[in-house]
Design an enzyme around this catalytic site. Structure first.
Site, PDB file in Angstrom:
ATOM      1  N   HIS A 164       0.850  -1.496   0.175  1.00 30.28           N
ATOM      2  CA  HIS A 164       0.283  -0.060   0.194  1.00 30.28           C
ATOM      3  C   HIS A 164       0.623   1.294   0.053  1.00 30.28           C
ATOM      4  O   HIS A 164       0.166   2.673   0.081  1.00 30.28           O
ATOM      5  CB  HIS A 164      -1.029  -0.099   1.088  1.00 30.28           C
ATOM      6  CG  HIS A 164      -1.980  -1.042   0.993  1.00 30.28           C
ATOM      7  ND1 HIS A 164      -2.843  -0.126   0.302  1.00 30.28           N
ATOM      8  CD2 HIS A 164      -2.053  -2.201   1.205  1.00 30.28           C
ATOM      9  CE1 HIS A 164      -3.510  -1.224   0.366  1.00 30.28           C
ATOM     10  NE2 HIS A 164      -3.902  -2.893   1.055  1.00 30.28           N
ATOM     11  N   LYS A 178      -7.899  13.960   4.984  1.00 34.39           N
ATOM     12  CA  LYS A 178      -7.258  12.632   5.167  1.00 34.39           C
ATOM     13  C   LYS A 178      -6.283  12.400   6.141  1.00 34.39           C
ATOM     14  O   LYS A 178      -6.158  13.674   7.233  1.00 34.39           O
ATOM     15  CB  LYS A 178      -6.751  12.233   3.334  1.00 34.39           C
ATOM     16  CG  LYS A 178      -5.795  13.831   2.975  1.00 34.39           C
ATOM     17  CD  LYS A 178      -5.134  13.703   1.739  1.00 34.39           C
ATOM     18  CE  LYS A 178      -6.815  13.997   1.169  1.00 34.39           C
ATOM     19  NZ  LYS A 178      -6.284  12.167   0.175  1.00 34.39           N
ATOM     20  N   ARG A 179      -6.064  11.234   6.224  1.00 36.11           N
ATOM     21  CA  ARG A 179      -4.459  11.421   7.361  1.00 36.11           C
ATOM     22  C   ARG A 179      -3.424  12.590   7.190  1.00 36.11           C
ATOM     23  O   ARG A 179      -3.644  12.501   6.270  1.00 36.11           O
ATOM     24  CB  ARG A 179      -4.010  10.024   7.381  1.00 36.11           C
ATOM     25  CG  ARG A 179      -2.829   9.656   8.438  1.00 36.11           C
ATOM     26  CD  ARG A 179      -2.446   8.097   8.324  1.00 36.11           C
ATOM     27  NE  ARG A 179      -2.527   7.643   7.225  1.00 36.11           N
ATOM     28  CZ  ARG A 179      -1.027   7.865   6.372  1.00 36.11           C
ATOM     29  NH1 ARG A 179       0.557   8.212   7.691  1.00 36.11           N
ATOM     30  NH2 ARG A 179      -0.655   7.196   5.321  1.00 36.11           N
ATOM     31  N   LYS A 183       1.398  14.519   2.435  1.00 39.06           N
ATOM     32  CA  LYS A 183      -0.384  14.732   1.608  1.00 39.06           C
ATOM     33  C   LYS A 183      -0.136  16.455   1.347  1.00 39.06           C
ATOM     34  O   LYS A 183      -1.911  16.428   1.118  1.00 39.06           O
ATOM     35  CB  LYS A 183      -1.224  13.862   2.345  1.00 39.06           C
ATOM     36  CG  LYS A 183      -0.765  12.795   2.449  1.00 39.06           C
ATOM     37  CD  LYS A 183      -2.480  12.043   3.404  1.00 39.06           C
ATOM     38  CE  LYS A 183      -2.490  10.510   3.857  1.00 39.06           C
ATOM     39  NZ  LYS A 183      -2.700  10.123   2.135  1.00 39.06           N
ATOM     40  N   THR A 212      -8.378   6.560  -1.931  1.00 39.48           N
ATOM     41  CA  THR A 212      -9.569   6.308  -1.822  1.00 39.48           C
ATOM     42  C   THR A 212     -10.689   7.072  -1.809  1.00 39.48           C
ATOM     43  O   THR A 212     -11.884   7.687  -2.503  1.00 39.48           O
ATOM     44  CB  THR A 212      -9.695   4.831  -0.874  1.00 39.48           C
ATOM     45  OG1 THR A 212     -10.028   5.488   0.411  1.00 39.48           O
ATOM     46  CG2 THR A 212      -9.215   3.916  -1.503  1.00 39.48           C
ATOM     47  N   LYS A 245     -14.512   8.128  -4.167  1.00 44.75           N
ATOM     48  CA  LYS A 245     -15.814   8.839  -2.549  1.00 44.75           C
ATOM     49  C   LYS A 245     -15.604  10.624  -3.871  1.00 44.75           C
ATOM     50  O   LYS A 245     -17.362  10.262  -3.840  1.00 44.75           O
ATOM     51  CB  LYS A 245     -15.406   8.597  -1.109  1.00 44.75           C
ATOM     52  CG  LYS A 245     -15.059   7.979  -0.745  1.00 44.75           C
ATOM     53  CD  LYS A 245     -14.607   7.890   0.266  1.00 44.75           C
ATOM     54  CE  LYS A 245     -13.591   6.106   0.698  1.00 44.75           C
ATOM     55  NZ  LYS A 245     -12.793   6.083   2.314  1.00 44.75           N
TER      56      LYS A 245
END
Length: 816
Positions: A356, A544-545, A550, A652, A656
């Site tokens: 992942h 998100k985390r 990110k 992901t 969504k």
């Protein structure tokens, strides 16, 4: 699924009247939730039992999905929708003058996961049941989730996530299936009656693993699969003699140590004790799961373990459960006297591994001393696996000593779990086309050269039942009115929505739904956080985390840029925006926590400045979780997917958002590439360096962040404001590490590791494009509709079918 309204009503009233007498409308919210859930479980239970009987009766292969986390969210609504009984339950509650929404809101999010890894696992279980495949999950029943996030003075403060404060009505305790897991001890050697070598452990710490089962209800069918979660306890944890000697803490020390294994999701592992606890968690649930599977196999088939892979395929969800590989070897050899070669053959045909990430810190490596002391027999088996592998490697690359050392499962004082998974498993898959390409050509190139047949791609997906049908019922109705049912189990049917792309009535209705969701989110934030936001503004969302790659920092830098421009230039009048953040930073991740503090500091400054009121707003949504995502995602206009290209495996949340009609603003990273390919490049806004460009810069060591500061005074101003001692922090020290990490480099790293400064100008231009597109409401609505219409590829149903076809080789089992 059959629904007897009278029986459900009778069960519900019986439960409530035992506590509240005749006036059940006085029931408190939790008791009402508990009673509704327990009554619904009674409806589901016959199908659950029948599914198990069918699986036991059929000589078919079953999937077992091992994952350290399953981010299940709330169970009630999802289970009722999938069972096809939600409307009927609401009707019964209305007849009793009870409010369903109050019941649903009372359910806590199950504290079983943190980010995309756990949410993906939950989606996979949903799809497996819906597609009628025999597939069950194994994980840990954490007493507490990672943490409940509070924002105090702009900083993240962690509180216990006590999601099991009350009993979970959706779980069934199976004490009859408890097993024993052993840690430490000494390895002893002996002979079996037929002269074979036998190893066993003496003086080990014994932990009882007790399973709790949760139903996974398939949509539109009778299948109910199982998520089995293990809880740790000590079989002799209370010492009465010590207690009577008034040594109260020592009397329960063993019990506390045992329960700590399943106490908290992802405990801080910055120190050796934290690392040991993490490894204990991983071995605990994998050992319990493997023992459970082997017991089932022996009871059903016998001890001909050559048939084990015919009945079982085990998918390892990242490196956390990889210790299952040597554990299966141990069980077969030590408990059932299977020889090494036969046991190894079983292992090689049973395990498949999903990678992942390409981040080095996520490819787990355990210090030898920790591993050996905690799991002496498992380490011995890993040593032998590595010894035999090195013979193979030396034959394949006889003079390449560097490659031999790099690929050794044990080297540099560590056990490399990803290497073990790749060597032992029959399949290794990435989770997006770019991610798999980078694994094969960069991070795992040597392994792909050695085992090219093992590597494959399985692009992630999410379940439309949770992320549209449940979380956005108005959009679900909009879709069904135009193309009928069927999309709930075949998302490619959404393609039929394209014919409405120029239908004014449909576009108007779509934007009305979006506006209604924005109004609901604004109302929630007003009551939950006392935050006021204007639902008529653009909702630009990044949830998100929180990790540096990110790039929430890039987002807040752009907000600081907008703020500076609005304040300095009265003629600068961008469209009104509300920037929404939601993120948890790992408790020991200092710089990530600094980013949260910066976001909240900037938000506070903006809210208090009349000059930008009505033009710019920032809100940090506290304690982001699945139930909040179900409110935020349907309400969002812009989906921020801005990770450094080549660093996000898939993502992901991007899927969504797409399903719910948000426009992707992102880099060519992870599944963003496939989203753009599906929606069309005119229906997304892409910016930034590509992964190939970043690889080239890194290989040439040519990156110089100062050139970006020199050519863009506004960017230099933003960096200076972090440390100027007046704009955001009077000391100039609060955000100094963030500043230095970009300009100078910290902790031995080069400056701006994730190319925030390099991508800033491109990001600003992309945001300007978003503003221009949004000004044409009809065009924006058409883009939103085309994103929804082309999201079919990103259903987890498609992902599961890909796994079944290429890896798992399952057959459907129809439950009558």
């Amino acid at each position: 699924m059959e629904f007897d309204a009278e029986k459900f009503k009778k069960n519900l009233e019986g439960r409530l009247r035992r506590q509240y007498g005749k006036d059940i409308t006085q029931a408190n919210k939790h008791d009402l939730f508990d009673a509704v859930s327990a009554s619904a479980l009674e409806i589901i239970m016959p199908n659950w039992m029948e599914t198990r009987r069918e699986y036991d009766a059929k000589p078919a292969r079953q999937l077992y999905y091992l994952s350290a986390e399953f981010l299940m969210g709330r169970a009630l609504s999802n289970n009722l929708i999938n069972a096809g009984i939600k409307d009927k339950v609401i009707e019964v509650l209305n007849g009793l003058e009870l409010e369903y929404d109050m019941v649903e809101d009372e359910e806590p999010d199950a504290g079983l996961g943190n980010g995309g890894l756990g949410r993906l696992a939950a989606c996979f279980l949903d799809s497996l049941a819906t597609l009628e495949y025999p597939g069950n999950g194994y994980g840990i029943r954490y007493e507490y989730g990672m943490f409940e996030q509070h924002i105090i003075d702009g900083e993240q403060v962690e509180f216990p996530d006590n999601w099991l404060k009350h009993r979970d009505p959706w779980e069934v305790k199976r004490s009859d299936l408890a097993v024993t897991v052993k840690f430490g001890g000494q390895i002893k050697y002996g002979k079996t009656p037929d002269g074979q070598d036998r190893f066993y452990i003496e003086n080990a710490e014994e932990i009882t693993a007790t399973p709790y089962d949760m139903p996974v209800v398939g949509f539109g069918c009778n299948t109910v699969n199982t998520l089995r979660l293990w809880q740790a306890s000590s079989p002799n944890g209370f010492d009465l003699q010590l207690f009577n000697d008034m040594q109260y803490n020592r009397a329960v020390e063993r019990q506390n140590n045992a329960e700590n294994i399943t106490r908290v999701l992802y405990p801080n592992d910055n120190g050796p004790l934290g690392k040991e606890l993490r490894l204990k968690q991983q071995y605990f649930f994998t050992s319990a799961s493997l023992q459970d599977l082997v017991h089932q196999f022996v009871n059903k088939v016998g001890t001909d373990f050559s048939k084990f892979p015919d009945y079982h395929v085990i998918q390892l969800n990242d490196t956390h459960p990889v210790v299952a590989i040597p554990e299966l070897m141990r069980i077969l050899m030590d408990d059932y006297n299977v020889g090494w070669d036969e046991a190894w053959m079983v292992v090689q045909k049973t395990f498949a591994y999903t990678n992942h990430t390409i981040l080095a810190e996520a490819l787990e490596k355990w210090p030898i001393e920790t591993f050996k002391n905690l799991l002496p027999r498992i380490y011995q088996i890993v040593e032998e696996i590595n010894r035999r592998f090195m013979i193979e490697l030396r034959a394949k690359f006889p003079n390449d000593y560097s490659k031999q050392n790099h690929m050794a499962i044990i080297h540099d004082g560590k056990v490399y779990m990803a290497w073990l998974a790749i060597h032992a498993g029959f399949s290794v898959n990435g989770v997006a086309e770019l991610h798999t390409k980078l694994l094969k050509e960069q991070e795992l190139k040597d392994w792909c050269t050695l085992y090219p047949q093992k590597f494959n791609n399985k692009t992630n997906g999410v379940t439309q039942r949770r992320w549209v049908l449940s979380s956005n019922p108005e959009l679900a109705e909009f879709i069904t009115e135009r193309i009928g049912h069927g999309w709930e189990t075949d998302l490619t049917k959404l393609k039929a929505l394209e014919k409405f792309a120029d239908d004014d009535a449909s576009l108007t209705r779509l934007m009305e739904i979006k506006q209604h969701n924005k109004d609901k989110l604004a109302d929630y934030l007003k009551h939950a956080q006392n935050v006021l936001i204007d639902s008529e503004t653009i909702f630009d969302t990044q949830v998100k985390r929180l990790h540096e790659y990110k790039r929430q920092l890039l987002n807040i830098f752009h907000i600081m840029y907008l703020y500076n421009r609005i304040v300095e230039d009265p003629n600068f009048n961008p469209p009104a925006r509300t920037f929404i953040f939601g993120a948890k930073a790992a408790s020991g991740y200092r710089r990530a926590k600094s980013v949260i503090k910066l976001i909240n500091t900037v938000a506070e400054k903006i809210v208090s400045d009349r000059r930008v009121r009505g033009k710019l707003n920032v809100v940090f949504v506290e304690n982001y979780r699945v139930s909040l995502a179900e409110k935020i995602i349907p309400a969002s206009d812009v989906s921020e997917q801005i990770s450094t290209a080549g660093y996000e495996a898939s993502g992901t949340s991007n899927m969504k958002f797409m399903m719910n009609g948000a426009i992707t603003l992102g880099t060519l990273d992870g599944a963003n590439i496939e989203i753009v390919e599906s929606a069309g490049k005119d229906n997304a806004v892409i910016f930034g360096l590509t992964s190939d460009e970043i690889i080239k810069i890194n290989s040439e060591h040519s990156y110089n962040p100062q050139k970006y500061l020199d050519r863009n005074p506004r960017l230099a101003e933003i960096l200076n404001q972090l440390v100027d001692g007046k704009t955001y922090d009077k000391t100039g020290l609060l955000f100094k590490e963030l500043h230095d990490s970009l300009v100078y480099g910290v902790e031995g790293q080069r400056p701006d590791v994730y190319f925030i400064l390099a991508d800033f100008d491109s990001y600003v231009q992309a945001q300007e494009k978003i503003a221009a597109l949004y000004s044409d409401k009809k065009k924006w609505a058409k883009m939103a509709l085309l994103n929804i219409a082309n999201s079919g590829k990103f259903s987890s149903d498609r992902t599961i079918e890909d796994y079944v076809r290429d890896i798992w080789k399952l057959e459907k089992v129809h439950i009558k």
